[in-house]
Design an enzyme around this catalytic site. Structure first.
Site, short mmCIF file in Angstrom:
data_model
loop_
_atom_site.label_atom_id
_atom_site.label_comp_id
_atom_site.label_asym_id
_atom_site.label_seq_id
_atom_site.Cartn_x
_atom_site.Cartn_y
_atom_site.Cartn_z
N GLY A 110 -26.46 2.36 2.73
CA GLY A 110 -25.27 3.21 2.76
C GLY A 110 -24.05 2.34 2.56
O GLY A 110 -24.13 1.27 1.95
N LEU A 123 -17.55 -9.81 -0.66
CA LEU A 123 -17.62 -9.94 0.80
C LEU A 123 -18.42 -8.81 1.43
O LEU A 123 -18.53 -7.72 0.89
CB LEU A 123 -16.22 -10.00 1.41
CG LEU A 123 -15.23 -8.87 1.17
CD1 LEU A 123 -15.52 -7.68 2.05
CD2 LEU A 123 -13.84 -9.37 1.42
N ASP A 135 0.87 -1.18 0.00
CA ASP A 135 0.00 0.00 0.00
C ASP A 135 0.90 1.22 0.00
O ASP A 135 2.01 1.19 0.53
CB ASP A 135 -0.90 0.01 1.24
CG ASP A 135 -2.14 0.88 1.05
OD1 ASP A 135 -3.24 0.32 0.90
OD2 ASP A 135 -2.00 2.12 1.03
N ASN A 178 -24.75 -5.88 -6.91
CA ASN A 178 -24.95 -4.83 -5.89
C ASN A 178 -26.18 -3.99 -6.19
O ASN A 178 -26.90 -3.59 -5.28
CB ASN A 178 -23.71 -3.94 -5.79
CG ASN A 178 -22.72 -4.51 -4.78
OD1 ASN A 178 -22.97 -5.54 -4.17
ND2 ASN A 178 -21.61 -3.84 -4.59
N PHE A 198 -32.52 -8.95 2.41
CA PHE A 198 -32.51 -7.57 1.90
C PHE A 198 -33.92 -6.99 1.74
O PHE A 198 -34.15 -6.15 0.90
CB PHE A 198 -31.71 -7.47 0.58
CG PHE A 198 -30.23 -7.33 0.85
CD1 PHE A 198 -29.57 -6.14 0.60
CD2 PHE A 198 -29.51 -8.39 1.38
CE1 PHE A 198 -28.22 -6.00 0.88
CE2 PHE A 198 -28.16 -8.26 1.67
CZ PHE A 198 -27.51 -7.06 1.42
N CYS A 238 -20.16 0.60 -0.82
CA CYS A 238 -20.41 -0.09 -2.09
C CYS A 238 -21.75 0.26 -2.76
O CYS A 238 -21.75 0.71 -3.91
CB CYS A 238 -20.30 -1.60 -1.90
SG CYS A 238 -18.61 -2.11 -1.54
N HIS A 296 -35.47 -5.65 4.48
CA HIS A 296 -35.65 -5.04 5.80
C HIS A 296 -35.68 -3.53 5.63
O HIS A 296 -34.74 -2.95 5.12
CB HIS A 296 -34.50 -5.48 6.71
CG HIS A 296 -34.81 -5.24 8.15
ND1 HIS A 296 -35.46 -6.17 8.93
CD2 HIS A 296 -34.62 -4.16 8.92
CE1 HIS A 296 -35.64 -5.66 10.13
NE2 HIS A 296 -35.13 -4.43 10.15
N THR A 319 -13.86 -3.04 -7.65
CA THR A 319 -15.06 -3.00 -8.49
C THR A 319 -14.80 -1.97 -9.59
O THR A 319 -14.62 -0.79 -9.31
CB THR A 319 -16.27 -2.59 -7.63
OG1 THR A 319 -16.38 -3.54 -6.56
CG2 THR A 319 -17.55 -2.56 -8.44
#
Ligand code: NAD
Length: 433
Positions: free
Chosen positions: A260, A153, A30, A211, A252, A263, A254, A121
């Protein structure tokens, strides 16, 4: 096998640690010197359950090391994973400057055949773009392959998701590249994880489409929740009734203050822009994005309708991270809602089990408290923003004694409305009357 991870952020670090656990030799690199210095000492720069132990074990066993020098990672590795950020630009598109910077650095340091894998991504067509950048910057003719291997993940469950994913997606042109990738993921092959092997463009699109579909489910149930409030229906029962249909599924669905995190907001916007650049209008994605933005305003309206003028009122916020088990506050609904409340001159007392350090960087002007009860002291209202387990069983009598006002906004629907009302609160939630 030796592999290199370029970009040791959230995804890069989890990927590096998990591959080391699979028995590979991993060099994580990094450009953030402070981050690498801490990691060498086994100090993890963010909160992720189980990751510190995994990293310390693999450092000790000599399979995981950290460097700021990309040259070291490139020279020692057969496979190079690019895991740098692809943040949102002003127009919604993904900013590829870090990815392209890494491609040039790889080209400058390449010494032998390499497999270059995008874990970040990236928009459709990036694989081809990287091939061009690397070819143009090579000092001598060296063979390499490009692979797209998007990551799925979830923060807070990242290790489990990496070790037992629903699927591994590999986009590649050459058979040699596919064979190396299969070899890398052999431990997952052995537990019969489904592999989706396709071309690079398709793999790149699978990530955005996945996504965006998850975001669609969230925006959908939020709209239904808002309707439930008007017609006297219970959104949880609607979601249950829908989710039992196997074609729909329960996940998904709920309701809450909107999605937020690092991603979903970024990827829905990027997908919309990718399509727009190809003269395709994605009406559903457009609506999903707008519904999500609107949902945060619906929450503000809920608070204002109940309390009235916000100026001078003290509001307790419980939970700052965009979801439990992470300290990530990137695009968290809490940040938007707090900023809006501050704009209306409310005072904020906040508590989150792990993300107050991160929150302080962008919200320095609010009061950070020791625990939920301390945060409730003297406030007019309490707002549950993140469904951390420790907020599910609060001592409501104690909270009531601490609060000045009776307002209890449960934006994650973690309480039984009747139970809270019986304690003398004015209770508000999402999609349940
Ligand atoms: P991050 O910001 O946590 O990490 C990115 C890292 O890259 C930083 O540490 C940064 O210093 C480093 N970096 C930037 N330029 C560099 C360079 N030239 N050389 C070396 N290092 C460099 O980002 P993240 O959350 O890990 O996301 C990375 C990618 O993975 C993004 O494209 C994201 O969309 C994708 N992704 C993220 C998640 C998630 O849950 N966070 C899940 C799936 C996919």
């Amino acid at each position: 096998m030796h592999i290199g991870i370029i970009g040791t952020g959230y995804v890069g670090l989890v990927t590096g640690a998990c591959f080391a656990e699979f028995g590979l030799f991993v060099t994580c690199t990094d450009k953030d010197e402070e981050k690498i210095r801490s990691l060498k000492k086994g100090v993890i720069p963010f909160y992720e359950p189980g990751l510190d132990e995994l990293i310390r074990r693999n450092i000790k066993q000599g399979r995981l090391n950290f460097t700021t020098q990309i040259k070291k990672a490139v020279e020692s590795s057969l496979v190079l994973f690019i895991a740098v950020g692809t943040p949102r630009r002003g127009d919604g598109s993904a900013n590829l400057k870090y990815v392209e910077e890494v491609a040039r650095e790889i080209a400058e340091n390449i010494n032998d055949y390499k497999l270059i894998v995008t874990k970040s991504t990236v928009p459709v067509g990036t694989g081809e773009k990287l091939r061009e950048i690397i070819s143009k910057n090579l000092k001598e003719q060296i063979d390499f392959d490009i692979v797209s291997n998007p990551e799925f993940l979830r923060e807070g469950a990242a290790i489990e998701d990496f070790m037992r994913p629903n699927r591994v997606v590999i986009g590649a042109k050459s058979q040699q590249a596919i064979a190396i990738m299969k070899d890398l993921y052999k431990p997952l092959y052995l537990i019969e994880t489904p592999f989706v092997i396709t071309n690079i463009e398709t793999a790149e699109l699978i990530k955005y489409a996945s996504n965006s579909f998850l975001a669609t489910k969230i925006s959908f149930i939020n709209e239904i929740a808002n309707l439930c409030e008007r017609v006297g229906a219970d959104v949880h029962m609607v979601a249950k009734g829908m989710g039992l249909d196997q074609r729909i599924g329960p996940k998904f669905l709920h309701p809450g203050p909107g999605y937020g995190g690092s991603c979903l907001p970024k990827d829905t916007n990027a997908l919309f822009k990718i399509a727009e650049d190809h003269d395709v209008y994605l009406g559903i994605i457009d609506a999903v994005i707008k519904t999500n933005e609107k949902q945060r305003e619906v929450m503000i309206k809920k608070i204002k309708d109940a309390i009235g003028v916000l100026k001078g009122k003290t509001i307790t916020i419980l939970g700052l991270s965009f979801k439990p088990n992470t300290d990530d506050i990137r695009e968290a609904p809490s940040v938007y809602i707090i900023q809006r409340l501050l704009k209306e001159k409310a005072h904020i007392r906040a508590y989150d089990p792990v993300s107050m350090g991160e929150a302080y960087k962008i919200l320095p002007g609010i009061k950070y408290c020791k625990n939920a009860y301390d945060a409730a002291k003297g406030a007019d209202a309490i707002v549950i923003m993140t469904e951390w387990n420790q907020f599910r069983n609060l001592d409501l009598d104690r909270i009531k004694r601490q609060l000045k006002g009776p307002y209890f906004f449960d934006l994650r629907n973690i309480y039984e409305p009747q139970k809270v009302k019986e304690k003398g609160f004015k209770y508000f939630c999402v999609g349940r009357t």
